[in-house]
Enzyme design. Structure first.
Site, PDB file in Angstrom:
ATOM      1  N   CYS A   1       0.826  -1.302   0.037  1.00  0.00           N
ATOM      2  CA  CYS A   1      -0.029   0.066   0.061  1.00  0.00           C
ATOM      3  C   CYS A   1       0.627   1.299  -0.143  1.00  0.00           C
ATOM      4  O   CYS A   1       0.393   2.156  -0.265  1.00  0.00           O
ATOM      5  CB  CYS A   1      -0.955   0.081   1.219  1.00  0.00           C
TER       6      CYS A   1
ATOM      7  N   ASN B   1     -10.192  -0.403  -0.027  1.00  0.00           N
ATOM      8  CA  ASN B   1      -8.822  -0.517   0.149  1.00  0.00           C
ATOM      9  C   ASN B   1      -8.240  -0.928  -1.336  1.00  0.00           C
ATOM     10  O   ASN B   1      -8.240  -1.919  -1.614  1.00  0.00           O
ATOM     11  CB  ASN B   1      -8.364  -1.268   1.250  1.00  0.00           C
TER      12      ASN B   1
ATOM     13  N   HIS C   1      -3.431   6.833   3.069  1.00  0.00           N
ATOM     14  CA  HIS C   1      -3.945   5.276   2.217  1.00  0.00           C
ATOM     15  C   HIS C   1      -5.251   4.727   2.697  1.00  0.00           C
ATOM     16  O   HIS C   1      -5.481   4.895   4.049  1.00  0.00           O
ATOM     17  CB  HIS C   1      -2.788   4.323   2.451  1.00  0.00           C
TER      18      HIS C   1
END
Ligand code: ACO
Length: 328
Positions: free
Chosen positions: A112, A285, A255
């Site tokens: 990520c 996500n 994020h």
């Protein structure tokens, strides 16, 4: 003299998968997903779309926004944990799709944190070397291809998408957009977020498939704690290096993992919720793509003005983390 953002673009696939759709697939509920994560829906790529196709959609828009041709790119860096295939690189596959024949291309894997790692690498290349003038960085993921759709503890969290930035050299120091950065990793936690099989340690076999070892596996609550601690620590370092107070940050752009993580990070930094950019409810996500998706929305929505500070922060498998203070 530093670097500037010439153009930003993003792409998400058309198909929307809502929490109500997931209720029909696994033992879960819209209520559980929303209260634990803030996610309401996510985008899912078509079977024939690979990560390079999502990246291509975002890159084309970033090039258009920058007003440059693909041939002008000196390098392409694709950050992804869902590469088209182990090799060749997704960046090379994308190069062909874009016609970026003068670029050197490589993939970067930092989960990520990938887009922020790519930004740091591109910044270093552009500022250190006269011959590199324009670099395309992309975070792109088809996470639906590595999610175990029978595991309710992970399948509700992830989505597909891509975000791209075209970066160029500054004409003067005032234009420099990267004010400060902090990157880190901790290899002691490789096992809390991983795909166990499919690499050289555990090549694909009938056994690894039967054991479902090609899917993303995560120790959710452990990741949660590490994520908050690492992002807060990293953001504080960046603010200190820049000599900027948290109140001066226009947008915290974290994020997009889980709104509870984002709120916890913002709270510990003293940034009000109105200063946190969030689109996790719409996309879930999307790993390396998530900050690019946010930046594109901020740019196209005119949500930041020149001179505003944007604090980007990410955390992912590895473990990896990164924070970058951008001046818009
Ligand atoms: N629906 C209903 N119940 C569920 C679901 C679901 N989808 N998933 C888990 N549960 C159940 C569990 O089985 C457990 O039940 P039990 O108490 O009977 O055992 C209960 O809900 C609580 O589970 P927890 O894991 O304690 O839930 P938690 O509040 O920690 O939330 C979550 C789980 C959302 C995964 C959270 O831990 C989280 O967000 N972690 C971080 C994820 C993340 O940030 N990843 C970022 C990196 S991703 C990358 O790098 C690719």
């Amino acid at each position: 003299m530093g670097i500037r953002i010439l153009g930003i673009g993003s792409y998400v696939p058309e198909k929307v998968l809502t929490n109500f759709d997931l209720e029909k697939m696994v033992d879960t509920s819209d209520e559980w997903i929303k209260t634990r994560t803030g996610i309401e829906q996510r985008r899912i790529a078509a079977a024939e779309q690979a990560t390079s196709d999502l990246a291509c959609g975002a890159a084309a828009k970033a090039l258009e926004a920058a007003g440059i041709k693909a041939e002008e790119l000196d390098a392409i860096i694709v950050a992804s944990i869902t590469v088209d295939q182990i090799f060749p690189s997704t960046a090379c596959i994308l190069q062909k799709k874009l016609g970026a024949k003068n670029a050197f291309c490589f993939d970067l894997e930092a989960a990520c944190s990938g887009l922020l790692y790519a930004l740091e690498v591109a910044n270093s290349l552009l500022t250190a070397n006269k011959k590199y003038k324009k670099i395309l960085v992309i975070g792109a993921e088809k996470l639906s291809s590595i999610v175990d759709w029978e595991d309710r503890s992970t399948c509700v969290l992830f989505g597909d998408g891509a975000g791209a930035l075209v970066l160029g050299k500054c004409r003067n120091t005032e234009e420099n957009c990267i004010v400060a950065s902090n990157l880190g990793s901790d290899g002691h936690y490789t096992d809390i977020l991983q795909i166990p099989a499919g690499g050289s340690r555990l090549p694909a076999s009938a056994e690894t498939i039967a054991n479902r070892q090609h899917y993303l596996a995560m120790a959710g609550s452990e990741v949660f704690k590490c994520a908050v601690t690492a992002m807060v620590h990293s953001c504080k370092k960046v603010l200190k290096e820049a000599g900027i107070a948290a109140e001066e940050v226009r947008w915290l752009v974290p994020h997009q993992a889980n709104y509870r993580i984002l709120r916890a990070v913002a709270g510990r930094l003293g940034i009000p919720e109105t200063g946190v950019y969030m689109n996790v409810s719409r996309y879930g996500n999307t790993s390396a793509a998530s900050i690019g998706l946010c930046l594109d929305e901020i740019a196209r929505g005119g949500l930041a003005k020149p001179g505003d500070y944007l604090l980007l922060t990410a955390f992912g498998g590895g473990l990896t983390w990164a924070s970058i203070l951008l001046k818009w």
